[in-house]
Scaffold this motif. Structure first.
Motif, PDB file in Angstrom:
ATOM      1  N   VAL A 193      43.092  62.373  37.230  1.00  0.00           N
ATOM      2  CA  VAL A 193      43.737  61.385  38.116  1.00  0.00           C
ATOM      3  C   VAL A 193      42.681  60.767  39.031  1.00  0.00           C
ATOM      4  N   GLY A 194      41.799  61.630  39.550  1.00  0.00           N
ATOM      5  CA  GLY A 194      40.725  61.142  40.419  1.00  0.00           C
ATOM      6  C   GLY A 194      39.820  60.160  39.697  1.00  0.00           C
ATOM      7  N   LEU A 195      39.486  60.485  38.447  1.00  0.00           N
ATOM      8  CA  LEU A 195      38.605  59.613  37.661  1.00  0.00           C
ATOM      9  C   LEU A 195      39.265  58.264  37.394  1.00  0.00           C
ATOM     10  N   VAL A 196      40.562  58.335  37.032  1.00  0.00           N
ATOM     11  CA  VAL A 196      41.298  57.085  36.772  1.00  0.00           C
ATOM     12  C   VAL A 196      41.367  56.248  38.046  1.00  0.00           C
ATOM     13  N   ALA A 197      41.640  56.898  39.171  1.00  0.00           N
ATOM     14  CA  ALA A 197      41.723  56.182  40.448  1.00  0.00           C
ATOM     15  C   ALA A 197      40.377  55.552  40.791  1.00  0.00           C
ATOM     16  N   PHE A 198      39.279  56.296  40.511  1.00  0.00           N
ATOM     17  CA  PHE A 198      37.939  55.783  40.793  1.00  0.00           C
ATOM     18  C   PHE A 198      37.655  54.549  39.942  1.00  0.00           C
ATOM     19  N   CYS A 199      37.999  54.639  38.647  1.00  0.00           N
ATOM     20  CA  CYS A 199      37.747  53.511  37.744  1.00  0.00           C
ATOM     21  C   CYS A 199      38.594  52.299  38.145  1.00  0.00           C
ATOM     22  N   ALA A 200      39.854  52.580  38.553  1.00  0.00           N
ATOM     23  CA  ALA A 200      40.732  51.490  38.985  1.00  0.00           C
ATOM     24  C   ALA A 200      40.157  50.818  40.230  1.00  0.00           C
ATOM     25  N   ALA A 201      39.619  51.639  41.137  1.00  0.00           N
ATOM     26  CA  ALA A 201      39.026  51.089  42.359  1.00  0.00           C
ATOM     27  C   ALA A 201      37.813  50.228  42.015  1.00  0.00           C
ATOM     28  N   LEU A 202      37.019  50.674  41.021  1.00  0.00           N
ATOM     29  CA  LEU A 202      35.861  49.875  40.594  1.00  0.00           C
ATOM     30  C   LEU A 202      36.317  48.551  39.998  1.00  0.00           C
ATOM     31  N   GLY A 203      37.431  48.624  39.245  1.00  0.00           N
ATOM     32  CA  GLY A 203      37.965  47.414  38.627  1.00  0.00           C
ATOM     33  C   GLY A 203      38.352  46.378  39.664  1.00  0.00           C
ATOM     34  N   ALA A 204      38.772  46.823  40.825  1.00  0.00           N
ATOM     35  CA  ALA A 204      39.157  45.895  41.886  1.00  0.00           C
ATOM     36  C   ALA A 204      37.962  45.103  42.399  1.00  0.00           C
ATOM     37  N   CYS A 205      36.763  45.676  42.184  1.00  0.00           N
ATOM     38  CA  CYS A 205      35.547  44.976  42.639  1.00  0.00           C
ATOM     39  C   CYS A 205      35.040  44.003  41.583  1.00  0.00           C
ATOM     40  N   ALA A 206      35.645  44.030  40.394  1.00  0.00           N
ATOM     41  CA  ALA A 206      35.097  43.245  39.287  1.00  0.00           C
ATOM     42  C   ALA A 206      35.328  41.753  39.496  1.00  0.00           C
ATOM     43  N   THR A 207      34.370  40.973  39.067  1.00  0.00           N
ATOM     44  CA  THR A 207      34.525  39.517  39.084  1.00  0.00           C
ATOM     45  C   THR A 207      34.122  38.994  37.713  1.00  0.00           C
ATOM     46  N   THR A 208      34.596  37.839  37.395  1.00  0.00           N
ATOM     47  CA  THR A 208      34.174  37.199  36.157  1.00  0.00           C
ATOM     48  C   THR A 208      33.309  36.010  36.558  1.00  0.00           C
ATOM     49  N   PRO A 209      32.004  36.179  36.530  1.00  0.00           N
ATOM     50  CA  PRO A 209      31.160  35.079  36.986  1.00  0.00           C
ATOM     51  C   PRO A 209      31.292  33.856  36.083  1.00  0.00           C
ATOM     52  N   TRP A 217      27.049  27.510  31.452  1.00  0.00           N
ATOM     53  CA  TRP A 217      27.561  26.444  30.576  1.00  0.00           C
ATOM     54  C   TRP A 217      29.033  26.149  30.847  1.00  0.00           C
ATOM     55  N   GLU A 218      29.611  26.848  31.843  1.00  0.00           N
ATOM     56  CA  GLU A 218      31.026  26.634  32.155  1.00  0.00           C
ATOM     57  C   GLU A 218      31.202  25.913  33.497  1.00  0.00           C
ATOM     58  N   ARG A 219      30.149  25.285  33.969  1.00  0.00           N
ATOM     59  CA  ARG A 219      30.201  24.748  35.335  1.00  0.00           C
ATOM     60  C   ARG A 219      30.535  23.267  35.391  1.00  0.00           C
ATOM     61  N   ALA A 220      31.207  22.771  34.371  1.00  0.00           N
ATOM     62  CA  ALA A 220      31.524  21.344  34.335  1.00  0.00           C
ATOM     63  C   ALA A 220      32.371  20.939  35.539  1.00  0.00           C
ATOM     64  N   HIS A 221      33.391  21.741  35.839  1.00  0.00           N
ATOM     65  CA  HIS A 221      34.279  21.374  36.947  1.00  0.00           C
ATOM     66  C   HIS A 221      33.577  21.527  38.294  1.00  0.00           C
ATOM     67  N   LEU A 222      32.721  22.540  38.381  1.00  0.00           N
ATOM     68  CA  LEU A 222      31.995  22.745  39.638  1.00  0.00           C
ATOM     69  C   LEU A 222      30.976  21.636  39.877  1.00  0.00           C
ATOM     70  N   ALA A 223      30.563  20.968  38.799  1.00  0.00           N
ATOM     71  CA  ALA A 223      29.536  19.926  38.927  1.00  0.00           C
ATOM     72  C   ALA A 223      30.136  18.550  39.229  1.00  0.00           C
ATOM     73  N   ARG A 224      31.475  18.493  39.282  1.00  0.00           N
ATOM     74  CA  ARG A 224      32.110  17.191  39.556  1.00  0.00           C
ATOM     75  C   ARG A 224      31.744  16.692  40.948  1.00  0.00           C
ATOM     76  N   TRP A 225      31.668  15.368  41.114  1.00  0.00           N
ATOM     77  CA  TRP A 225      31.232  14.809  42.397  1.00  0.00           C
ATOM     78  C   TRP A 225      32.193  15.185  43.518  1.00  0.00           C
TER      79      TRP A 225
END
Lengths: 185, 76
Positions: free
Chosen positions: B10-26, B30-38
């Motif tokens: 349970v502790g391990l699962v909770a730890f992994c879940a907590a790590l998942g909360a820190c995850a981001t999808t950078p 090549w996906e910055r078309a919208h960010l590059a808009r004027w």
């Protein structure tokens, strides 16, 4: 503690092996994150993509044996827009027939690339990769990025961003690489 | 105190879940078309920004308060 061990007491003999496992996991995550980027001296990942304005697909295997310059670009990327006409001039000025330039476009919308190329036509092959699979396999960390690949398919030069000063270096490298035999060690 | 295997799991699962909360999808380069808009720029239209600033410091009597030299006293 009345004969009972303190559960909160640090026990180095238990912590050390766990720390080693944690460090190994961390190192592997970092290694996986960096492993994706194709470095100079590594083999260029192969790809085959549809061409803009042509029926046939084109890929590295089709130009194997030639020195190949692969440029990743998009119409929304200012330095890419600056670089495209410069690469056109570079290719036009090169006398080599053993040289190929492949421009991989990563625009999500094909018409964006077409609009740009209508204003700035180029003579080299423009390949379309709206899903971004090829830049992903090369592990691009910025746009534009370009690779100079020798006759054996090995990356010999990599340019991140576009600097007009790189054009001279690029020309010299191309001149040098076309003189190398295809089966050099 | 030894934790039971279930508690460890349970502790391990909770730890992994907590790590998942820190995850981001950078966003990949090549996906910055919208960010590059004027219109995604901080200052998409410099002329319009200058006009807005002019209206602002004229109304507020706070010349220099928007990044220019001066302390916003309206005296320069």
């Amino acid at each position: 503690m009345n004969g009972r061990s303190n559960p909160f007491r640090a026990r180095p003999e238990l912590i050390r092996p766990r720390l080693r496992v944690f460090a190994a996991l961390l190192a592997s995550v970092v290694a996986i994150a960096n492993a994706a980027a194709v470095e100079v001296g590594e083999r260029a990942p192969n790809f085959r993509l549809p061409q803009l304005g042509k029926e046939a697909k084109l890929g590295l295997a089709d130009v194997r044996g030639k020195v190949v310059f692969v440029d990743f670009w998009a119409s929304w990327c200012s330095p890419c827009r600056e670089a495209m006409p410069q690469y056109e001039k570079l290719q036009a000025s090169l006398p080599h027939t053993d040289f190929a330039l492949l421009a991989v476009n990563v625009d999500e919308t094909r018409s964006d690339a077409e609009e740009f190329l209508a204003a700035h036509p180029v003579g080299y092959a423009v390949l379309l990769d709206p899903a971004g699979d090829v830049p992903k396999s090369y592990g691009l960390i910025g746009m534009p990025t370009s690779y100079l690949i020798d006759r054996r398919g090995v990356v010999r030069w990599r340019g991140q961003g576009f600097k007009s000063a790189d054009l001279d270096t690029l020309r010299r490298e191309i001149d040098r690489l076309v003189k190398e035999p295809a089966d050099a060690p | 105190m030894r934790l039971s295997p279930v508690a460890r799991l349970v502790g391990l699962v909770a730890f992994c879940a907590a790590l998942g909360a820190c995850a981001t999808t950078p966003v990949q380069p090549w996906e910055r078309a919208h960010l590059a808009r004027w219109d995604m720029r901080w200052d998409p239209d410099s002329v319009q920004t200058a006009m807005k600033q002019h209206a602002y410091f004229s109304k507020e009597g706070s010349s220099g308060a928007i990044g220019a030299a001066g302390g916003g006293c309206g005296c320069n």
